[in-house]
Design an enzyme around this catalytic site. Sequence first.
Site, mmCIF file in Angstrom:
data_model
loop_
_atom_site.group_PDB
_atom_site.id
_atom_site.type_symbol
_atom_site.label_atom_id
_atom_site.label_comp_id
_atom_site.label_asym_id
_atom_site.label_seq_id
_atom_site.Cartn_x
_atom_site.Cartn_y
_atom_site.Cartn_z
ATOM 1 N N ARG A 57 0.847 -1.196 0.000
ATOM 2 C CA ARG A 57 0.000 0.000 0.000
ATOM 3 C C ARG A 57 0.877 1.239 0.000
ATOM 4 O O ARG A 57 2.033 1.200 0.359
ATOM 5 C CB ARG A 57 -0.913 -0.003 1.233
ATOM 6 C CG ARG A 57 -1.992 -1.083 1.151
ATOM 7 C CD ARG A 57 -2.802 -1.163 2.429
ATOM 8 N NE ARG A 57 -3.379 0.125 2.762
ATOM 9 C CZ ARG A 57 -3.218 0.736 3.946
ATOM 10 N NH1 ARG A 57 -2.509 0.183 4.872
ATOM 11 N NH2 ARG A 57 -3.778 1.893 4.157
ATOM 12 N N LYS B 58 4.507 -6.313 11.654
ATOM 13 C CA LYS B 58 3.651 -6.720 10.533
ATOM 14 C C LYS B 58 3.909 -8.170 10.110
ATOM 15 O O LYS B 58 5.031 -8.551 9.786
ATOM 16 C CB LYS B 58 3.915 -5.786 9.351
ATOM 17 C CG LYS B 58 2.953 -5.989 8.233
ATOM 18 C CD LYS B 58 2.517 -4.666 7.695
ATOM 19 C CE LYS B 58 1.958 -4.794 6.311
ATOM 20 N NZ LYS B 58 1.511 -3.505 5.810
ATOM 21 N N ARG C 97 -0.962 5.307 13.975
ATOM 22 C CA ARG C 97 0.204 5.024 14.816
ATOM 23 C C ARG C 97 -0.190 5.196 16.264
ATOM 24 O O ARG C 97 -1.030 6.032 16.572
ATOM 25 C CB ARG C 97 1.325 6.022 14.516
ATOM 26 C CG ARG C 97 1.631 6.067 13.062
ATOM 27 C CD ARG C 97 2.816 6.939 12.780
ATOM 28 N NE ARG C 97 2.861 7.137 11.341
ATOM 29 C CZ ARG C 97 3.130 8.296 10.772
ATOM 30 N NH1 ARG C 97 3.393 9.345 11.501
ATOM 31 N NH2 ARG C 97 3.140 8.391 9.468
HETATM 32 C C1 BTN Z 1 0.710 -3.737 2.399
HETATM 33 O O1 BTN Z 1 1.439 -2.797 2.091
HETATM 34 O O2 BTN Z 1 0.441 -3.977 3.584
HETATM 35 C C2 BTN Z 1 0.104 -4.594 1.336
HETATM 36 C C3 BTN Z 1 1.025 -5.701 0.917
HETATM 37 C C4 BTN Z 1 0.388 -6.617 -0.117
HETATM 38 C C5 BTN Z 1 1.374 -7.601 -0.676
HETATM 39 C C6 BTN Z 1 0.708 -8.617 -1.561
HETATM 40 S S1 BTN Z 1 1.804 -9.925 -2.002
HETATM 41 C C7 BTN Z 1 0.663 -10.509 -3.191
HETATM 42 C C8 BTN Z 1 0.055 -9.292 -3.859
HETATM 43 N N1 BTN Z 1 0.869 -8.860 -4.973
HETATM 44 C C9 BTN Z 1 1.444 -7.681 -4.749
HETATM 45 O O3 BTN Z 1 2.208 -7.097 -5.533
HETATM 46 N N2 BTN Z 1 1.068 -7.220 -3.559
HETATM 47 C C10 BTN Z 1 0.161 -8.107 -2.885
#
Ligand code: BTN
Length: 328
Positions: free
Chosen positions: A121, A186, A325
């Site tokens: 994100r 996380k 946060r």
């Molecule tokens: C975040 O930032 O918390 C979201 C992370 C999401 C990662 C997943 S891995 C599978 C899918 N493909 C991606 O490129 N991103 C999501």
Amino acid sequence: MRQDQLHSLLAVLADGQYHSGQELGELLGVSRTAVWKHLQKLAELNVKLDSSPGRGYRLPGGLELLDADTITALLPSTGVPLSLEVVPLVDSTNSRLMAGAGQLPTGAVCIAEQQSGGRGRRGRGWVSPFARNLYFSVLWRFDGGAAELEGLSLAVGVCIAEALESFGITGLALKWPNDVLAESKKLAGILLEMSGDPSGACHLVVGVGINVAMPPAAAADIDQPWIDAASLTRAQGLEPVSRNKLCASVLTKLAGLLQHYPEQGFAHWRERWMRRAAFLGEPVRLVTATQETQGSLLGVSDSGALRLATSSGEQLMYGGEVSLRAGS
Ligand code: BTN
């Protein structure tokens, strides 16, 4: 270098036993030089190999590769309309499904052993080393546009937490809107992307990344506190989590969520989200590009909005680029 040969080589070595260069060459139908080049490639992917003169090569401890048939066999035999593909390498499983959204069927799932451009994100990357974690995306069509998807990303967090808990893992928390945490670090992230008509027929891609057993070398690239399932199962005296089983468990829950979300909405999921809410009753700061709001976290509304008790009364925050946060 052919990806299918590399994958076949790994499938042989996955048993953790020694295999000679000659045996590997014969199994794959390639020369010993080609085998050696593939083994070099594995080292580049941070896959640790032992070699012993006279015995050959082995992956110490073996490796569980993801397998579409194994995962499909673990899904309930009825009511889970998913079609799975497992790829060794892709830029991003989300990008792949977004690119194919017009042609692929609803319920298409792309699962990757590795992502070269995993996306998180807010423009962040998602560190996606080979064969240790889970990276997958599900494509789903909805007729009612963005309005009927309100709060859905929070419900995805519930699915992931409940899947991990089904392996005995405890102490998971959900941070609004959709981070899965353990020990305030996380463990999993969710990336929702949409295309089509925002007020009508649209495609939703739900991307899920779960840190299962992050190799230390890859972890150096992660820019936030993180944790993986392997360290939780070790600390909690549990068996290591099988990636195929965890993937099947999350997919089963996600299919149920996506199928029924237009009628059920977030209200159906709210209580399960609240049970795991991080920072509940604690002072927090909500930071957007333009403002910062301080308050005490009351939880989430029936539509998934964040409820904050501020000095000027209760405020509801609806999605957007907001980060939460712990406050002072
Ligand atoms: C975040 O930032 O918390 C979201 C992370 C999401 C990662 C997943 S891995 C599978 C899918 N493909 C991606 O490129 N991103 C999501």
